[in-house]
Design a protein around this motif. Structure first.
Motif, short mmCIF file in Angstrom:
data_model
loop_
_atom_site.label_atom_id
_atom_site.label_comp_id
_atom_site.label_asym_id
_atom_site.label_seq_id
_atom_site.Cartn_x
_atom_site.Cartn_y
_atom_site.Cartn_z
N TYR A 1 1.65 -41.12 -14.42
CA TYR A 1 0.62 -42.16 -14.56
C TYR A 1 -0.57 -41.93 -13.64
CZ TYR A 1 1.54 -44.43 -10.14
OH TYR A 1 1.63 -44.68 -8.80
N LEU B 1 8.11 -42.43 -11.65
CA LEU B 1 7.30 -43.30 -12.51
C LEU B 1 6.54 -42.54 -13.60
CD1 LEU B 1 5.87 -45.60 -9.70
CD2 LEU B 1 7.57 -46.26 -11.41
N HIS C 1 -8.58 -49.77 3.04
CA HIS C 1 -9.23 -48.58 2.49
C HIS C 1 -10.12 -48.90 1.29
CE1 HIS C 1 -5.88 -49.33 -0.09
NE2 HIS C 1 -6.18 -48.35 -0.90
N LEU D 1 -4.46 -39.22 -1.83
CA LEU D 1 -4.92 -40.49 -1.27
C LEU D 1 -3.81 -41.10 -0.43
CD1 LEU D 1 -6.81 -43.09 -1.35
CD2 LEU D 1 -5.57 -43.71 -3.41
N HIS E 1 -2.57 -52.21 2.35
CA HIS E 1 -3.15 -52.42 1.02
C HIS E 1 -4.63 -52.77 1.03
CE1 HIS E 1 0.42 -52.17 -1.62
NE2 HIS E 1 1.03 -52.40 -0.48
N CYS F 1 -0.42 -50.52 -10.89
CA CYS F 1 -0.09 -49.10 -10.73
C CYS F 1 1.25 -48.99 -10.01
CB CYS F 1 -1.19 -48.32 -10.01
SG CYS F 1 -1.17 -48.42 -8.23
N GLY F 2 1.69 -47.78 -9.75
CA GLY F 2 3.00 -47.59 -9.17
C GLY F 2 3.08 -48.07 -7.73
N MET F 3 2.01 -47.88 -6.98
CA MET F 3 2.05 -48.11 -5.54
C MET F 3 1.16 -49.24 -5.05
SD MET F 3 4.20 -45.88 -4.75
CE MET F 3 4.99 -44.70 -5.82
N ILE G 1 -1.99 -49.10 -4.19
CA ILE G 1 -3.10 -48.76 -3.29
C ILE G 1 -4.15 -47.87 -3.95
CG2 ILE G 1 -1.65 -48.83 -1.21
CD1 ILE G 1 -2.20 -45.62 -1.26
N GLY G 2 -3.80 -47.25 -5.07
CA GLY G 2 -4.69 -46.21 -5.58
C GLY G 2 -5.26 -46.54 -6.93
N THR G 3 -4.51 -46.20 -7.96
CA THR G 3 -5.08 -46.29 -9.29
C THR G 3 -5.33 -47.74 -9.72
OG1 THR G 3 -2.87 -46.15 -10.25
CG2 THR G 3 -4.06 -44.11 -10.00
N HIS H 1 -0.73 -39.97 -4.83
CA HIS H 1 -0.59 -40.91 -3.72
C HIS H 1 0.80 -41.51 -3.71
CE1 HIS H 1 -1.51 -43.48 -7.13
NE2 HIS H 1 -1.19 -44.55 -6.45
N ASP I 1 1.37 -53.50 -7.43
CA ASP I 1 2.25 -52.38 -7.71
C ASP I 1 3.33 -52.83 -8.70
OD1 ASP I 1 4.85 -53.04 -6.31
OD2 ASP I 1 3.50 -53.11 -4.60
N ILE I 2 4.00 -51.85 -9.25
CA ILE I 2 4.94 -52.12 -10.34
C ILE I 2 6.07 -53.06 -9.90
CG2 ILE I 2 6.24 -49.98 -9.87
CD1 ILE I 2 5.45 -51.08 -13.40
N GLU J 1 7.55 -49.62 -18.19
CA GLU J 1 8.31 -50.17 -17.05
C GLU J 1 8.18 -51.68 -16.95
OE1 GLU J 1 9.73 -48.66 -14.01
OE2 GLU J 1 9.92 -46.75 -15.07
N MET K 1 -12.25 -46.60 -1.48
CA MET K 1 -11.98 -46.61 -2.92
C MET K 1 -13.26 -46.87 -3.72
SD MET K 1 -8.89 -45.80 -2.97
CE MET K 1 -8.37 -46.00 -4.66
N VAL L 1 -6.31 -50.10 -7.82
CA VAL L 1 -7.53 -50.55 -7.14
C VAL L 1 -8.75 -50.04 -7.90
CG1 VAL L 1 -8.84 -50.42 -5.00
CG2 VAL L 1 -6.36 -50.63 -4.91
N SER M 1 -1.36 -48.18 -17.16
CA SER M 1 -1.28 -46.93 -17.92
C SER M 1 -0.06 -46.96 -18.83
CB SER M 1 -1.19 -45.75 -16.96
OG SER M 1 -0.04 -45.90 -16.15
N GLU M 2 -0.02 -46.01 -19.74
CA GLU M 2 1.03 -46.02 -20.75
C GLU M 2 2.44 -45.94 -20.14
OE1 GLU M 2 0.27 -43.30 -23.91
OE2 GLU M 2 2.31 -43.44 -24.67
N GLU M 3 2.61 -45.05 -19.16
CA GLU M 3 3.93 -44.86 -18.55
C GLU M 3 4.42 -46.17 -17.94
OE1 GLU M 3 1.32 -42.93 -17.73
OE2 GLU M 3 1.87 -41.17 -18.90
N LEU M 4 3.50 -46.87 -17.25
CA LEU M 4 3.93 -48.06 -16.53
C LEU M 4 4.07 -49.27 -17.46
CD1 LEU M 4 1.91 -47.65 -13.23
CD2 LEU M 4 4.24 -46.98 -13.73
N ARG N 1 3.05 -44.95 -1.40
CA ARG N 1 2.73 -46.26 -0.84
C ARG N 1 2.53 -46.15 0.68
NH1 ARG N 1 5.61 -49.91 -2.86
NH2 ARG N 1 6.50 -48.72 -4.57
#
Lengths: 159, 90
Positions: A58, A55, A114, A106, A111, B7-9, B11-13, A69, B38-39, B61, A118, B15, B55-58, A71
């Motif tokens: 990003y 990806l 956590h 992370l 989902h 974000c990609g997943m 759970i992280g960015t 991180h 997620d994406i 997509e 965060m 959120v 973000s720009e990359e996503l 999934r």
């Protein structure tokens, strides 16, 4: 600060001013630190690197900061973090936010579980004075002391 | 109004982006529902959303969706989020 990030971060998962040759090495350090804290298995480290391969960079969501991180998967043992500051910043190939000097690993088993972690993480990352002090911290104990007691920062500034 | 932070997943960015977007919306006094995604599911969710933040990359997509896609460079820069959201809503 209400939430305390130190409670989500095992001392074994903190590395300060370590050397990484490239972004893969930097993510591997963050992954190894997660494994050391009992958060994930080695599989998860490979998944984090594969995510960037697929990806793009990003995960570099602010200047100098990458949130490594992947999934939720069987390689995640519990929700948790790792904290790795780099001696020399490395490039992730991000157009605006390179180079990276702080990599936060992370992991979360689902989902939702956590979200408090965060919130705490966002609180720390939004606090630019604290972040500067954390990046300068020379030992895991110092990182955890700052995280569990951000008032140290004000005392330091006043002394 | 519905806004999606992607974000990609999931759970992280996304959120973190959702939290900071909610903070900005509260300051602006805008009532909106912000969801992290997620994406993989973002394209579907974007069908009934007004705005997608990522973000720009996503953003590349996500491709063509009806919602306005806004690229955020620094997820912790509330000024950047405020500025881009405000101009998108004009």
């Amino acid at each position: 600060m209400a939430a305390n990030l130190a409670s989500n971060l095992d001392q074994a998962s903190v590395r300060t001013h370590v050397v990484a040759a490239d972004w893969q090495a930097a993510i591997t350090l963050a992954g190894d630190a997660l494994v050391a804290g009992g958060v994930t298995t080695d599989e998860y480290t490979a998944e984090m690197i594969a995510a960037v391969d697929k990806l793009g960079p990003y995960i570099v969501i602010a200047p100098g900061l990458a949130i490594a991180h992947s999934r939720p998967s069987p390689s995640v043992l519990r929700a948790g973090l790792s904290w790795v500051t780099l001696k020399e910043p490395v490039s992730f190939g991000h157009k605006k936010n390179d180079p990276v000097s702080l990599v936060i690993g992370l992991a979360a088993p689902d989902h939702e579980g956590h979200l408090e972690m965060m919130q705490a993480l966002a609180g720390v990352l939004m606090n630019s004075d604290l972040l500067v002090a954390l990046k300068a911290a020379g030992s895991p104990a110092e990182v955890l002391a700052l995280l569990s007691n951000p008032e140290l920062l004000t005392e330091k500034a006043q002394s | 109004m519905k806004i999606i932070a992607v974000c990609g997943m999931g759970i992280g960015t996304s959120v973190l982006l959702k939290m900071n977007t909610e903070k900005v919306l509260r300051t602006l006094g805008i009532d909106a529902d912000v969801e992290a995604a997620d994406i993989g599911v973002a394209r579907g969710m974007a069908r009934d959303a007004e705005i997608v933040l990522t973000s720009e990359e996503l953003a590349e997509e996500i491709g063509d969706v009806e919602a306005q896609v806004i690229v955020i460079d620094n997820f912790f820069d509330l000024d950047e989020i405020t500025e881009k959201l405000t101009s998108a809503l004009e």
